[in-house]
Design a protein around this motif. Structure first.
Motif, PDB file in Angstrom:
ATOM      1  N   UNK A 156       9.560   4.718  -3.684  1.00  0.00           N
ATOM      2  CA  UNK A 156       9.308   6.142  -3.457  1.00  0.00           C
ATOM      3  C   UNK A 156       8.668   6.750  -4.705  1.00  0.00           C
ATOM      4  N   UNK A 157       7.545   7.431  -4.521  1.00  0.00           N
ATOM      5  CA  UNK A 157       6.855   8.061  -5.651  1.00  0.00           C
ATOM      6  C   UNK A 157       6.785   9.577  -5.517  1.00  0.00           C
ATOM      7  N   UNK A 158       7.144  10.087  -4.345  1.00  0.00           N
ATOM      8  CA  UNK A 158       7.073  11.543  -4.153  1.00  0.00           C
ATOM      9  C   UNK A 158       8.031  11.932  -3.030  1.00  0.00           C
ATOM     10  N   UNK A 159       8.754  13.030  -3.231  1.00  0.00           N
ATOM     11  CA  UNK A 159       9.586  13.595  -2.172  1.00  0.00           C
ATOM     12  C   UNK A 159       9.450  15.109  -2.179  1.00  0.00           C
ATOM     13  N   UNK A 160       9.597  15.701  -1.022  1.00  0.00           N
ATOM     14  CA  UNK A 160       9.599  17.161  -0.903  1.00  0.00           C
ATOM     15  C   UNK A 160      10.446  17.530   0.302  1.00  0.00           C
ATOM     16  N   UNK A 161      11.082  18.665   0.232  1.00  0.00           N
ATOM     17  CA  UNK A 161      11.872  19.171   1.351  1.00  0.00           C
ATOM     18  C   UNK A 161      11.299  20.511   1.772  1.00  0.00           C
ATOM     19  N   UNK A 162      11.034  20.653   3.059  1.00  0.00           N
ATOM     20  CA  UNK A 162      10.481  21.906   3.568  1.00  0.00           C
ATOM     21  C   UNK A 162      11.480  22.542   4.541  1.00  0.00           C
ATOM     22  N   UNK A 163      11.428  23.851   4.623  1.00  0.00           N
ATOM     23  CA  UNK A 163      12.350  24.589   5.487  1.00  0.00           C
ATOM     24  C   UNK A 163      11.807  24.596   6.916  1.00  0.00           C
ATOM     25  N   UNK A 164      11.931  23.455   7.558  1.00  0.00           N
ATOM     26  CA  UNK A 164      11.478  23.297   8.937  1.00  0.00           C
ATOM     27  C   UNK A 164      12.376  22.259   9.590  1.00  0.00           C
ATOM     28  N   UNK A 165      12.923  22.572  10.761  1.00  0.00           N
ATOM     29  CA  UNK A 165      13.787  21.619  11.433  1.00  0.00           C
ATOM     30  C   UNK A 165      13.787  21.793  12.933  1.00  0.00           C
ATOM     31  N   UNK A 211      13.118  19.344   6.708  1.00  0.00           N
ATOM     32  CA  UNK A 211      12.353  18.111   6.883  1.00  0.00           C
ATOM     33  C   UNK A 211      12.000  17.550   5.519  1.00  0.00           C
ATOM     34  N   UNK A 212      12.258  16.263   5.345  1.00  0.00           N
ATOM     35  CA  UNK A 212      11.893  15.587   4.107  1.00  0.00           C
ATOM     36  C   UNK A 212      10.567  14.870   4.269  1.00  0.00           C
ATOM     37  N   UNK A 213       9.705  15.000   3.277  1.00  0.00           N
ATOM     38  CA  UNK A 213       8.435  14.284   3.264  1.00  0.00           C
ATOM     39  C   UNK A 213       8.464  13.312   2.090  1.00  0.00           C
ATOM     40  N   UNK A 214       8.249  12.048   2.384  1.00  0.00           N
ATOM     41  CA  UNK A 214       8.362  10.978   1.399  1.00  0.00           C
ATOM     42  C   UNK A 214       7.054  10.209   1.338  1.00  0.00           C
ATOM     43  N   UNK A 215       6.594   9.912   0.126  1.00  0.00           N
ATOM     44  CA  UNK A 215       5.425   9.043  -0.043  1.00  0.00           C
ATOM     45  C   UNK A 215       5.876   7.822  -0.830  1.00  0.00           C
ATOM     46  N   UNK A 216       5.504   6.648  -0.337  1.00  0.00           N
ATOM     47  CA  UNK A 216       5.861   5.409  -1.014  1.00  0.00           C
ATOM     48  C   UNK A 216       4.604   4.661  -1.443  1.00  0.00           C
ATOM     49  N   UNK A 217       4.736   3.933  -2.543  1.00  0.00           N
ATOM     50  CA  UNK A 217       3.669   3.053  -3.019  1.00  0.00           C
ATOM     51  C   UNK A 217       4.302   1.707  -3.330  1.00  0.00           C
ATOM     52  N   UNK A 277       0.818  -1.201   0.000  1.00  0.00           N
ATOM     53  CA  UNK A 277       0.000   0.000   0.000  1.00  0.00           C
ATOM     54  C   UNK A 277       0.850   1.248   0.000  1.00  0.00           C
ATOM     55  N   UNK A 278       0.330   2.329   0.565  1.00  0.00           N
ATOM     56  CA  UNK A 278       1.014   3.629   0.550  1.00  0.00           C
ATOM     57  C   UNK A 278       1.321   4.102   1.967  1.00  0.00           C
ATOM     58  N   UNK A 279       2.494   4.657   2.134  1.00  0.00           N
ATOM     59  CA  UNK A 279       2.946   5.176   3.422  1.00  0.00           C
ATOM     60  C   UNK A 279       3.554   6.560   3.221  1.00  0.00           C
TER      61      UNK A 279
END
Length: 356
Positions: free
Chosen positions: A208-217, A198-204, A186-188
Motif C-alpha cells: 500500500x502506497x496511498x490511502x484516503x477516506x472519503x465521507x461517502x457510504x 469509503x476507503x480508497x487504496x493504491x498499491x504498488x 504493477x499498480x492497483x
C-alpha cells in the motif's frame, strides 16, 4: 507489515495461525482460516457489537471497557492468537526516497526524516516499511507509522483480555492481501465502500502506497433514494441490489437519481487516479493503475462496476475476498458472498499466516 514486532517481540512459540480481527467504533469482525484440500477456508467468523463509548474515530477512549469487551469476546468465541487491523484514521502512510548508500540502515535513514513527513516525534513513533523498488541511486520505500501511545494501548487491551496479538497492521494492507491475487504486480486501486465512509487504496507491487477516506457510504445512497423517490429505506436498499444502475426505460428515474448520487464517489476515485499519475513519476516511474477493485459491505450495488468502468474508462471489477484462499470450483464457503464483502479486512489479516 507488522507495526509492533520490533517493539514487542513475539516469542517463536506464539507464531501460530491467528484469527484476523477488524474493528470500527461500532463493531468487531473476526475470521479464522483453516487448511482444506485446496487452500484455506473460513473455520469460524462473526460480528460482535462494540459497546458505545469504547471507541471514537478508530481510537480506544475507554481502555477498561474495551478490555472487558475483548475479554468477553475471547471467552464466548474462543479467540487466542490474533492479528489486528489498526483503523486508517490512526495510521500515517507515506512514500520516501532513501539513498542506496543507506544499505542495511534504511530504518535509521527513515527515522532521521520521519518528523518531516508526519506530525509525530520520532521518539513517540512506531513504524515499519517495505521496499517498493530501486531507481538509480534511490531506494523507494513505503512507510507506515503509528503513535507509540496508540500501539501500546491496543497491545495492552488485547493482552490484558487474555489474547495474544501476533501483529497490528494497517487495515488497507490487510485488504490488499485479501483481494489482490498473489501474482498481481504493477499498480492497483481498491475502493472499500462501507456504510458511512469509503476507503480508497493504491498499491504498488503489492504494498500500500496511498490511502484516503472519503465521507461517502452506502447508507448515504439509501437515504438519498428514499428522500428523492419517496420510498422507504427498506425499499431503497432492495432496489439498489435488484435494479441498481439499470438503463431500462421503466427504471429511468431510479437510474437518474442513483447515478447523480454516485457522482461524488466517481469524482473522488478519478481525483486519486490523477494524483497517482503525477506521483508515480516523482517516485521514479511506477506504472499507471491497471485495475480498480470494488469491495466492502456496501459494494453490492447492481451495475456499479460497469458504470464506474464506463465513466472512468478503466477496468473495474468486484473484488473476491477468497481469491488467495480457494477456488469456487473446489469449495463453497458457508459465508454468503455478499456477507464476505464485510469481512475483507479480517480475511486479509488471517491470510498472513498462510501466504508469503
Amino acid at each position: 507489515m507488522s507495526l509492533l514486532t520490533t517493539v514487542f517481540p513475539i516469542p517463536s512459540f506464539f507464531a501460530l495461525p491467528a484469527v484476523g480481527i477488524d474493528f470500527s467504533d461500532a463493531a468487531m469482525r473476526y475470521v479464522e482460516l483453516a487448511p482444506i484440500t485446496h487452500g484455506v477456508a473460513p473455520k469460524c467468523f462473526g460480528e460482535v457489537p462494540i459497546p458505545a463509548g469504547c471507541m471514537q474515530g478508530g481510537r480506544v477512549v475507554d481502555e477498561k471497557a474495551f478490555t472487558e469487551f475483548l475479554r468477553t469476546v475471547k471467552k464466548e468465541h474462543n479467540l487466542e492468537f490474533v492479528r489486528v487491523a489498526i483503523p486508517e484514521s490512526q495510521v500515517y502512510l507515506f512514500t520516501l526516497s532513501v539513498d542506496v548508500a543507506a544499505g542495511n540502515d534504511i530504518r535509521a535513514a527513515i527515522e532521521l526524516v520521519i518528523e518531516d513527513n508526519i506530525p509525530l516525534r520520532a521518539a513517540e513513533t512506531v513504524f515499519d516499511f517495505s521496499i517498493l523498488k530501486t531507481s538509480g541511486t534511490a531506494i523507494i520505500v513505503a512507510v507506515v507509522a503509528v503513535s507509540e501511545a496508540t500501539a501500546t494501548t491496543l497491545h495492552s487491551c488485547f493482552m490484558n483480555a487474555g489474547m495474544k496479538p501476533l501483529s497490528f497492521e494497517l487495515d488497507a494492507q490487510a485488504i490488499a492481501r485479501a483481494v489482490l491475487p498473489t501474482s498481481a504486480r504493477g499498480c492497483r486501486m481498491i475502493v472499500d465502500i462501507g456504510a458511512h465512509r469509503t476507503g480508497i487504496i493504491i498499491t504498488a507491487e503489492g504494498s500500500v502506497v496511498y490511502t484516503a477516506t472519503i465521507e461517502f457510504g452506502g447508507d448515504m445512497l439509501t437515504q438519498m433514494l428514499s428522500t428523492k423517490l419517496n420510498i422507504t429505506p427498506v425499499e431503497a436498499e432492495e432496489w439498489k441490489k435488484t435494479i441498481g444502475l439499470s438503463h431500462s426505460p421503466e427504471h429511468a428515474n431510479f437510474f437518474e437519481v442513483l447515478s447523480a448520487s454516485i457522482t461524488p464517489l466517481k469524482d473522488e476515485i478519478n481525483r486519486r487516479y490523477l494524483y497517482w499519475q503525477e506521483k508515480k513519476e516523482q517516485l521514479g516511474g511506477f506504472p499507471s493503475i491497471e485495475t480498480i477493485y470494488i469491495c466492502g459491505g456496501h459494494s453490492n450495488l447492481h451495475g456499479l462496476n460497469d458504470y464506474l468502468g464506463a465513466t472512468l474508462r478503466l477496468p473495474v471489477m468486484q473484488a473476491n475476498p477468497w481469491v488467495n484462499c480457494f477456488s469456487f470450483e473446489d469449495y463453497v464457503p458457508e459465508m454468503p458472498f455478499d456477507v464476505s464483502m464485510s469481512y475483507v479486512t479480517a480475511v486479509g489479516l488471517a491470510l498472513a499466516d498462510h501466504i508469503s
